[in-house]
Design an enzyme around this catalytic site. Structure first.
Site, PDB file in Angstrom:
ATOM      1  CG  ASP A   8      -1.903   1.068   1.302  1.00 24.61           C
ATOM      2  OD1 ASP A   8      -2.793   1.089   0.440  1.00 24.61           O
ATOM      3  OD2 ASP A   8      -1.817   1.909   2.227  1.00 24.61           O
ATOM      4  CD  GLU A  35      -2.293   2.321  -3.406  1.00 21.18           C
ATOM      5  OE1 GLU A  35      -3.482   2.597  -3.641  1.00 21.18           O
ATOM      6  OE2 GLU A  35      -1.815   2.283  -2.250  1.00 21.18           O
TER       7      GLU A  35
END
Length: 655
Positions: free
Chosen positions: A325, A361
């Site tokens: 993330d 990401e």
């Protein structure tokens, strides 16, 4: 008791007792606190600091199952970035199991307030290593993103006690669904221990997604009540069915949040070392994440903690890889993002991790935070350009024919940098953030009122359309148009070159009622209603997934060279002209691919035909091949020309 033996962190069970180690450079005295089963503190033992700033203690006679935490003394001066407060019980950064979940309480952030009764205790556990095989997931495969709790809370076949847990993913009915739609790997949204954001409890809301971690290794008891044994067993059962497991992990921030947040672990142990701060104002946390703090991933101790956490899940559960993330934080240094940062390089070079799949990401909100295409190979990267371009194409935006072709071909404009010959793109149209795929074609704007922030939260631009009515409707024509658009979007995604990702339920028309920021809706808004799933959409997804497996041209990652491997045609059957490429509202595109029919099969040509117009289009199919329409029912119909219905994608096989 003794000072303990060398080791960076955690509790290690030895023959006659347990060795404890925790790192802190700025603290004064670190104390180990031992607890009984009744949660009462049994002992508070001073630890000895080593030259490496690791505080150690060996406790003779202590056994597996003991419960513990730490307290850190020192200067309390938040304006200087120092938060040492012995009243705060702290969770070991190397904790591998906790006795309860985290629950927010204002006392967790109140100076001088005792928190022993509020903070989960770490449990001394013994590692049970597995011998991880080669990852089942290969670049080019189909990833299925799963929020563990919402996925099975309403599943009728899963026993009530298992619903919402990792164990439920191994239920035969769940596995049957995954296999029906051809999933290659499930990507589990965070399952490590997290805490609610402080604004949620007063609103009567809970974080249901887990993107607010406190402990990087310890599994959250709400999702994985059986701990590592449960995760290990689920991974093994999925592997037995040919399905890999990827863990979505959050190393960019923690649930301790901003200056007004909680003191639970890293902040109390050494705030200045664990988090990034402004150079001229050490009391002010850098917020490259939008969540209040940013982990200092370039700190050597933090780097090792990250590596050890990843190794823990590979060696302890055999997972196939990881999704990171807000991954630019992993590469951030004082000078900004560095693709060859020590932390990113250490992940790729580690002997246990080097063959695992790594997915970034590739953005955060800090300076230079958008890094799509800039992560070091073999990192795969979420490609939001594909998401937006494909959405805009089917919405009917002008000048989107070229971007659609680029997305279908693997985004070479992004991933061919530095001489690369293949794509590292993870193509997706919807993810946990934002609209579900059904909401994308059912809402023109977000509807986040249930989040308690007057609809101010969440992205305002979703590139969405509602097909004539905002939200739920009983008009059959609108319902049919939405289903047609969903089929077209799904077909487009599965026809892209490279890896693809689908969020759980998007294959079946799952809705969040227009909520595009549903992290705080641990209820029917996010829970997947298995009884309401659209079987027609599921059957369509299964069909196009089977085509993707039948024709490897889609899952291959090398870029097209333009020498017979791909041809872009207009409805005339001729190559697209410059004028057609540049026509703003051109509504059709044909992609003719050279491939093989099945693994090791005969050479074949595959035509993928796109029609976003409101009417039927007829494509002349290029010779000398004979062509057959590929249909979901398995009946292949011969054709010399292709009739492509309105708002659809058609697949024709030539030989």
């Amino acid at each position: 008791m003794a000072a303990g033996r060398p080791g960076q962190g955690g509790a290690t069970i030895l023959e006659t007792g347990v060795d404890f180690a925790v790192w802190s450079r700025k603290s004064g005295q670190i104390e180990l606190c031992l607890f009984g089963d009744d949660d009462k503190e049994l002992a508070r033992l001073p630890m000895k600091r080593g030259d490496d700033d690791v505080h150690r203690l060996f406790v003779d006679g202590l056994k597996e199952g003991a419960r513990y935490g730490y307290r850190a003394g020192g200067v309390y001066a938040p304006d200087d970035g120092l938060w040492f407060d012995p009243s705060k019980l702290l969770v070991d950064p190397y904790a591998k199991e906790l006795d309860r979940p985290f629950h927010y309480d204002p006392l967790l952030g109140t100076s001088g307030a005792e928190t022993q009764h509020l903070v989960p205790k770490a449990i001394v556990t013994r590692d049970v290593p597995v011998k991880p095989g080669k990852p089942l997931f290969k670049p080019g495969g189909f990833i299925y993103e799963v929020a563990v709790r919402p996925f099975t809370m309403l599943h009728p076949d899963v026993p009530q006690a298992q619903r919402g847990t990792v164990a439920a993913l191994a239920h035969p009915s769940v596995i049957a669904h995954l296999k029906r739609i051809g999933v290659d790997a499930v990507e589990l949204m965070p399952i490590t221990a997290w805490i609610d954001e402080r604004h949620l409890p007063p609103l009567g809301l809970r974080n249901g997604w887990g993107y607010n971690p406190v402990a990087f290794m310890a599994l959250d008891p709400r999702l994985v009540p059986g701990g590592m044994a449960e995760l290990r067993d689920t991974v093994a059962k999925l592997h037995a069915e040919g399905i890999g497991v990827v863990l979505d992990l959050v190393f960019n921030h923690t649930g301790e949040s901003d200056r007004f947040g909680t003191t639970l672990s890293l902040r109390g142990l050494d705030n200045l070392s664990f988090y990034r701060h402004l150079t001229d104002r050490p009391g002010e946390l850098v917020n490259d994440t939008g969540t209040g703090n940013t982990v200092a991933c370039d700190n050597p101790y933090v780097r090792q903690l990250i590596i050890d956490s990843l190794r823990h899940f590979v060696l302890g559960a055999g997972v196939d890889g990881f999704r990171f993330d807000l991954a630019p934080v992993l590469g951030r240094t004082a000078g900004g993002f560095e693709a060859n940062s020590e932390t990113l390089m250490a992940i790729l070079a580690d002997d246990v991790l080097s063959d695992r799949v790594m997915i970034a990401e590739p953005w955060d909100i800090g300076p230079g935070g958008y890094q799509l295409g800039n992560f070091p190979a073999p990192f795969l990267e979420w490609n939001d350009r594909v998401r937006d371009d494909v959405r805009c194409y089917w919405r009917g935006d002008d000048h989107k024919t070229g971007p659609l072709a680029t997305a279908l071909a693997g985004s070479s404009d992004i991933f061919s940098r530095n001489g690369a010959t293949g794509t590292r793109s993870v193509n997706f149209l919807a993810a946990h953030d934002g609209f579900t795929l059904r909401d994308l074609v059912s809402y023109s704007g977000k509807h986040n009122e249930a989040n308690g922030e007057q609809n101010r939260d969440g992205h305002n631009e979703n590139h969405s359309w509602n097909n004539g009515a905002e939200g739920e409707t009983h008009y059959p024509d609108i319902i049919r148009r939405r289903r047609d658009d969903l089929k077209a979007l799904l077909s487009t995604l599965f026809a892209t070159r490279g890896s693809i990702m689908l969020t759980a339920g998007d294959e079946a028309g799952r809705t969040q009622r227009g909520n595009n920021n549903a992290y705080c809706q641990d209820n029917e808004i996010t829970w997947m209603d298995w009884a309401a799933l659209d079987d027609e959409l599921i059957a369509h997804t299964a069909f196009i997934s089977s085509l993707r497996k039948r024709f490897s041209v889609f899952s291959e990652t090398g870029f097209f060279d333009g020498h017979g491997d791909v041809e872009w045609i207009s409805p005339s059957g001729q190559p697209m002209s410059v004028q057609e490429w540049e026509t703003p509202n051109f509504s059709t595109l044909g992609m003719v691919l050279s491939t093989r029919d099945g693994q090791g099969g005969k050479p074949a040509r595959l035509a993928v035909l796109f029609n976003r117009s409101g009417g039927e289009e007829i494509f002349a199919l290029p010779g000398p091949s004979s062509w057959r329409l590929l249909a979901p029912n398995g009946q292949e119909k011969s054709a010399t020309s292709a009739i492509v219905p309105r708002r659809s994608v058609a697949f024709y096989l030539g030989s």
